[in-house]
Motif scaffolding. Structure first.
Motif, PDB file in Angstrom:
ATOM      1  N   VAL A 143       0.869  -1.179   0.000  1.00 62.08           N
ATOM      2  CA  VAL A 143       0.000   0.000   0.000  1.00 62.08           C
ATOM      3  C   VAL A 143       0.904   1.227   0.000  1.00 62.08           C
ATOM      4  CG1 VAL A 143      -1.791   1.274   1.242  1.00 62.08           C
ATOM      5  CG2 VAL A 143      -1.754  -1.243   1.325  1.00 62.08           C
ATOM      6  N   VAL A 144       0.665   2.129  -0.954  1.00 60.78           N
ATOM      7  CA  VAL A 144       1.411   3.386  -1.021  1.00 60.78           C
ATOM      8  C   VAL A 144       0.386   4.514  -0.890  1.00 60.78           C
ATOM      9  CG1 VAL A 144       3.045   4.791  -2.338  1.00 60.78           C
ATOM     10  CG2 VAL A 144       3.110   2.295  -2.555  1.00 60.78           C
ATOM     11  N   PRO A 145       0.084   4.958   0.322  1.00 62.43           N
ATOM     12  CA  PRO A 145      -0.963   5.967   0.501  1.00 62.43           C
ATOM     13  C   PRO A 145      -0.659   7.235  -0.289  1.00 62.43           C
ATOM     14  CG  PRO A 145       0.218   5.548   2.574  1.00 62.43           C
ATOM     15  CD  PRO A 145       0.701   4.553   1.595  1.00 62.43           C
ATOM     16  N   HIS A 146      -1.630   7.669  -1.065  1.00 56.95           N
ATOM     17  CA  HIS A 146      -1.369   8.709  -2.059  1.00 56.95           C
ATOM     18  C   HIS A 146      -0.966  10.057  -1.460  1.00 56.95           C
ATOM     19  CE1 HIS A 146      -5.031  11.160  -1.552  1.00 56.95           C
ATOM     20  NE2 HIS A 146      -5.656  10.030  -1.302  1.00 56.95           N
ATOM     21  N   ASP A 147      -1.340  10.316  -0.220  1.00 56.73           N
ATOM     22  CA  ASP A 147      -1.025  11.607   0.394  1.00 56.73           C
ATOM     23  C   ASP A 147       0.114  11.511   1.405  1.00 56.73           C
ATOM     24  OD1 ASP A 147      -2.513  10.072   2.130  1.00 56.73           O
ATOM     25  OD2 ASP A 147      -3.863  11.673   2.745  1.00 56.73           O
ATOM     26  N   ALA A 148       0.891  10.418   1.346  1.00 58.86           N
ATOM     27  CA  ALA A 148       1.973  10.234   2.312  1.00 58.86           C
ATOM     28  C   ALA A 148       3.312   9.965   1.632  1.00 58.86           C
ATOM     29  CB  ALA A 148       1.635   9.112   3.283  1.00 58.86           C
TER      30      ALA A 148
END
Length: 199
Positions: A143-148
Motif C-alpha cells: 500500500v502506497v498511501p497517495h497523500d503520504a
C-alpha cells in the motif's frame, strides 16, 4: 474495479510500515519538497498508528554522497520524526534508492512474518517507488498511501517539456508500480496489525 479505481474497498490491515528517507533536508528549509508540512503530518499519523497497532516500523535513512544535503552525520541527514528503537521499531541506513539493496530489510521483514507493507516518504519516483517495487517482487501486499509520499518538481527541459509539478510526478510514480500496488488509499485509510511473527 481494480485497486486503482475510485470505488476500491478500504485496504486490509498491513503489518509493517516503511518510512522512506523522512530526513530533515527533504522536509525543512529551502530543499523541502512541496507540501512538506502535509507530508510530515500524514507520516507522523501513520507512525503513531503503526506503533499503536503493533506493526513493524522501519525507518529508512539514506546515506547521500559527500557534499549532498543528506550526507551522513550532517543536520540534513537526521531523521525528522523521533524514533523509538525497540523490537518493532528500527532504523536501517541505505546506500541506494531501493531500501532492500545491500540492507537487512528483506531479512527483517521475513523474520517478523510480515505479509503486507505500507510505504511512505520521499522521493516518490526514486526511493519510495524502488522500495515498493521490490516489496511487490518479493510477494508482499503493498500500500502506497497517495497523500503520504512526495517529491520535487521536475524542472523544465527545452524541447522536452515544461516544469512537471511534484504532485503529478508522485501520482505517476505510484501508478507505474502497476495494478498490484494499492495507490489510491489515503494515509487515514491505512490500518495496522501486528505481524504474524510478533511475540
Amino acid at each position: 474495479m481494480d485497486q486503482h479505481g475510485d470505488t476500491a474497498p478500504p485496504p486490509r490491515p498491513v503489518d509493517a510500515l516503511i518510512v522512506v528517507d523522512l530526513q530533515t533536508a527533504f522536509v525543512t528549509g529551502g530543499g523541502a519538497v512541496p507540501g512538506a508540512a502535509r507530508l510530515v503530518d500524514r507520516t507522523a499519523d501513520l507512525i503513531a498508528r503503526a506503533r499503536q497497532g503493533g506493526a513493524l516500523l522501519v525507518h529508512l535513512q539514506n546515506d547521500g554522497p559527500p557534499g549532498a544535503e543528506d550526507e551522513p552525520h550532517t543536520p540534513g541527514w537526521e531523521l525528522h520524526h523521533p524514533v523509538r528503537l525497540g523490537p518493532r521499531e528500527i532504523v536501517l541506513r541505505k546506500p541506494y534508492d531501493d531500501g532492500f539493496r545491500e540492507t537487512p530489510l528483506g531479512g527483517v521483514l521475513a523474520d517478523a512474518g510480515v505479509r503486507a507493507v505500507a510505504v511512505c516518504g520521499v522521493m516518490s519516483e526514486m526511493c519510495v517507488q524502488a522500495t515498493a517495487r521490490t516489496a511487490l517482487e518479493r510477494g508482499y501486499r503493498v500500500v502506497v498511501p497517495h497523500d503520504a509520499h512526495a517529491t520535487q518538481d521536475v524542472p523544465a527541459a527545452p524541447g522536452i517539456s515544461g516544469v512537471v509539478p511534484a504532485a503529478t510526478v508522485s501520482r505517476v510514480a505510484a501508478y507505474a508500480l502497476g495494478s498490484d500496488a494499492e495507490v489510491t488509499v489515503p494515509a487515514a485509510g491505512v490500518t495496522f496489525t501486528a505481524p504474524a511473527g510478533a511475540h
